[in-house]
Design an enzyme around this catalytic site. Sequence first.
Site, PDB file in Angstrom:
ATOM      1  N   THR B 182       1.989  13.934  -8.527  1.00  9.23           N
ATOM      2  CA  THR B 182       3.266  13.457  -7.982  1.00  9.23           C
ATOM      3  C   THR B 182       4.464  14.246  -8.510  1.00  9.23           C
ATOM      4  OG1 THR B 182       2.331  11.260  -7.820  1.00  9.23           O
ATOM      5  CG2 THR B 182       4.729  11.400  -7.823  1.00  9.23           C
ATOM      6  N   GLY B 221       1.149  10.167 -16.312  1.00 13.29           N
ATOM      7  CA  GLY B 221       0.611   9.334 -17.396  1.00 13.29           C
ATOM      8  C   GLY B 221      -0.022  10.210 -18.463  1.00 13.29           C
ATOM      9  N   GLU B 474      -1.855   5.441  -5.597  1.00 10.70           N
ATOM     10  CA  GLU B 474      -3.106   5.782  -4.902  1.00 10.70           C
ATOM     11  C   GLU B 474      -3.021   5.399  -3.424  1.00 10.70           C
ATOM     12  OE1 GLU B 474      -6.590   6.417  -6.436  1.00 10.70           O
ATOM     13  OE2 GLU B 474      -6.041   6.337  -8.549  1.00 10.70           O
TER      14      GLU B 474
END
Lengths: 721, 721
Positions: B182, B221, B474
């Site tokens: 992303t 993350g 997702e």
Amino acid sequence: MKNSTSESSAGPSTLARVSAVSAHLSQNNTKADNSILGLGNPVQSMAAERAAASFPVRELTYFLDGGEEATLVRERLMSEIERDPLFQNIDAYDLNKEQLRERTMKKITRLVHYVVAEPEEVTYQRLSLIGVVDMGLLTRTGVHYGLFFGAIRGSATPKQFSYWISQGAAELKGIIGCFCMTELGHGSNVAGLETTATFDEGSDEFIINTPHVAATKWWIGGAAHTATHTVCFARLIVHGKDYGVKSFVVPLRDPTNYELKPGISIGDIGRKMGRDGIDNGWVQFTNVRIPRQFMLMRHCQVDRHGKVTQPPLEQLTYGALIGGRVSMTADSAQMSKRFVTIAIRYAAVRRQFTAKKGQVETKLLDYALHQRRLLPLLAQTFAIQFSADEILKMHRSLLKNIDSIDPSDKKSMGALIEELKEVFATSAGLKAFSTWACADTIDQTRQACGGHGYSAYNAFGPAYADWVVQCTWEGDNSILALSAGRALIQRYLQVKKGRTAPVSTGYLNKAAELAKATAGSRKIDSPEVLVEAWNAVASAVVCKAGASFEALTKKGKTADEAFEETSQQRFLAARIHTRASMVRMFYDRIATAKPELKEVLYDLAALYALWSIENDSGLFLQAGYFTSAQIDEAKDLTEVYLGKVRKQAIPLTDSFNFSDFFINSAIGRKDGNVYENYFELVKRQNPSKPQAPYYESIIKPFVERKDEPEIEVAELEEDED
Amino acid sequence: MKNSTSESSAGPSTLARVSAVSAHLSQNNTKADNSILGLGNPVQSMAAERAAASFPVRELTYFLDGGEEATLVRERLMSEIERDPLFQNIDAYDLNKEQLRERTMKKITRLVHYVVAEPEEVTYQRLSLIGVVDMGLLTRTGVHYGLFFGAIRGSATPKQFSYWISQGAAELKGIIGCFCMTELGHGSNVAGLETTATFDEGSDEFIINTPHVAATKWWIGGAAHTATHTVCFARLIVHGKDYGVKSFVVPLRDPTNYELKPGISIGDIGRKMGRDGIDNGWVQFTNVRIPRQFMLMRHCQVDRHGKVTQPPLEQLTYGALIGGRVSMTADSAQMSKRFVTIAIRYAAVRRQFTAKKGQVETKLLDYALHQRRLLPLLAQTFAIQFSADEILKMHRSLLKNIDSIDPSDKKSMGALIEELKEVFATSAGLKAFSTWACADTIDQTRQACGGHGYSAYNAFGPAYADWVVQCTWEGDNSILALSAGRALIQRYLQVKKGRTAPVSTGYLNKAAELAKATAGSRKIDSPEVLVEAWNAVASAVVCKAGASFEALTKKGKTADEAFEETSQQRFLAARIHTRASMVRMFYDRIATAKPELKEVLYDLAALYALWSIENDSGLFLQAGYFTSAQIDEAKDLTEVYLGKVRKQAIPLTDSFNFSDFFINSAIGRKDGNVYENYFELVKRQNPSKPQAPYYESIIKPFVERKDEPEIEVAELEEDED
């Protein structure tokens, strides 16, 4: 690992390519070039949206605020908040519970300066604005002024009131109050509270006591850190007789050192879903003695000998209590304005996917589904605002009538009680369905911003967590809805007996006619059809619930049983009645607008009414008001109005007139410069290092750990022979 | 202020009264006496509910888990988590972001011990269980294993894979991975990503670069604190040609000291709505060079001279990517189980209001509206579980077929692509509507617990904040729903051309017949009617959407335009199709149950199907399947099934088999001793003092402040004469 450049081995053509690549790269490193990369220029996109306004935006602001003067007052209040260094909120989303509580108290010390000096209506507006960006501060201030001081003003005798004023209750000098109503085991059921206030005639005192754990006062805002006194709700027990729940002022702490008074136990409730700026606590009373005169005796009196005088019309004492409920509809409008603004602004500049490669991508706001996700919520925001204005007006008139009533004038008393019931039921329904609608709006607008909606810096998460308690406190929404439904059934029964229903349930006066009404060949998006459609369906569900209730009582059920068995229908009746009222109030309000505002407002009203029909299409079909083909047509028309409102979406949100301070969302700022605003804020708030604070203690030993030596267990085996 | 006892002045009768009061008070100070005070004895209430089970609870647990053996494995895993001191979670709700991140990393160091030693299916289950109580830990672990390692396994050549294994990627030794997909400006539109990977033939390297702020990798993350490497998605540019987005392994930090590699900028994303245990970061690449061999080349290859070989069937590379989506339906079931358990347990012991004064108050669960708020969510939880099992089976079969396919076998390849499309569309719909349903369940169950739902210690707030990102990542739910709707229109067009639809859309094979079907005089709560009703309505909405699409293309619109203009209908089609599938799968699964479980399961299925009909009654009326009277009958029947399920509510939630550790909610604990559990936990976590930490600095000076001296401004005036 080979990872070095090897220019020496590269021929000239390679070098040329590398330099071309570098040129390409550095070219792309400028902001202006966003546009050639598919994302367009967000600032320009926003400006173009704004330029397309088809109505005078400032006029709409005046209309929403209730006139130019009101807007100017509002703007003065906003700047007083926004410019004050103590009210800075750029770091609000990074404060933990402890920091939030301290910051909130500090803000209160400043807020009091204004509150003490200004008229109550201005304070109401000031607090309402504060609530838009700092719900915890609004509540922590409200605990003293709205609950503690409000209870004293409403329930103390004049002498008692003067006494507490003289002690500093109005200015928070020497007294900070909290409000001990809810218990661990009893919330909605106030009449079931178990704390006792037992009259001791010998000492002329009340003994306040918590009989067991579940009667511990719970959720008490201000108790953990701030309050010196409380208004405590307890069962009045005199000479062994239980007179039900009354209110008592109980000192909790010594104001000079904040040590707890004897018999008082207080603890901190700790972490909540949100509103951590409020120091909610629990309180237990162990045979705490207070002078008899600390009972608030305006409505009910206990004299020196324990003679109890109950009020003739206790209902009237509730008039003031619904103030909180009434203001929550206005809060819902304010908060909805803030969040539809954020999501619509973002959707007006965020681009995603393109039909043709190399073209600028499409704005989210130009996707049909995205319009459907956001624009009905925009229309709903106007609907909530207009109904909030209406209920506020009703409530003010009620309070005025209560204050001026002559209790011996039976006719006026009867009318007043009717008015009270009307405000009760209407405010119950509006509070329930508008706070729910607002919660849904925060949640849906967050989702419409995709991943960025999940960042704390864009405001959704913290606001949702802070907001949703509005659906639970001051009357749980489900219970309020049932109570509104009960009032509708009662109204139905009255009308059947020949009485005329007031405006809010006026449809019941022509129920028979509405039962046969259909849209027929009329235009289904015309105001008269949309209002009639909602009236017809509201009438149908209320009459059905009423008929069910009657059938049950005829079969010998008590009224309580019949109400319980019709609870699904009561809930539905309240929901549909409230929606119908909101549609009606929307159109009523448009009638008062300047001509240049009418078109856009009619578009919003039609969108709101049509979208609402779609969501409950089954009821419209069952009522026979619309045919199946008309339901399909309503869906198509919803899309038509989405298209109209889409064009004015940015000007409409601008009319809400919130500065970036009150929006407090990186992607929701007015200039539309989302990526830079957001990136700068994230960097400012997170000056990070490559290594984590726990790098040496956890990460390094973990990532560098060695294989454990393999144990040759076979070698440990004794030889068997 | 007079507030002392004055026994001396009290006569004997007063003393007697005081002592009677004292006796009364001390009597009420014992727990057992709750019962006489209206609240009943919650522990006894819970035991009685449990004793009323009409089915073997343990058998239902086996049935839900997929057999006794699976339950035993699950219980072993639960005890391994629950007993480990590192996994304690009693203080979880009081950790701030910094503490959560550190705690989460510490847990990962322990988790890895298990993960490296056990088969993948067991790890899958272990992580799924961890996700029930610690979503942040699940995700932070998943970033390495699911995303980074999964990408390498799925997209690396065998040699590349061995290389990364040899570097420690499987065991997190020397390598901790993250996943740079992303970007700030591009999320759902992966094909639009702007980071570039430009081939430099001279040095045989790729140059990874972030062209501008909006192309910054965002939400990564593990990036802020943990990762040494990343799999980076970037546009492959070779000799000036853009080959679209491919994946590259890029080292981020030196694993020996965690200093950033040259050209890497990383920052901390900071506070989020939830999941603060994950150290999300942003990453910018400034002309970072990596060896050509760090591109993952299983599907697409770039050779030494820049020759690019694209995969013949890129679709097949997506098979593995939908694993996350598939597991989210299972996650939704687990999380729903946890929260319906909490709210139903609380409702089984919490009492509120009483019909007659002095009687024990009524359990929340005995109120009709409360049943309606909670029990459909209980039924829905079963529906989600069964559909999760089904999609998991479909996905496993797909992966097996992908692994064993012979690409030269055209017929098998065709069948495989069909299977892939089927799993894609089904998982898209299930992911969207089950994660939404779960979010709604957490929210509704919280509200059903009233004020106590708002305490962090009862789990709702933190869980909601953690959960809802599942609706966005997702595949944003709205976009997935549209994509599922697109597949339904495509299926409709295929069937029209004479092809036979597979089971999931089997209703399209008999669309004409279903268009005429009605419930007629059959029992509307029978399985055949309920399944047929849902098939008829699904068929109606899919055919309507398909016909709209056809009409648009006939008018000359492109397929893209026609899909965009039918997006509302596509969304509706996906929603109704998914609901119909869940009803069908519910009944299919019941067919496999032991006889002693069938009755309660049929009751749940009927409740689920009927409640769902009520919510979409307009569609059933428009489809002509039910009459208006039958819609009313369906509502009445919903109440009948609510009554049946209510009796088994506690045994049903017991069958979910979560220990108190996994429930982690003071009011949701198994023994039902809500008030004491809750009070003890709040006291344990908040050892508070009367004075706030900021008492001396803020409260004391404020509450003790003096009036400002009044300024006699007139005295400052110069005499005028």
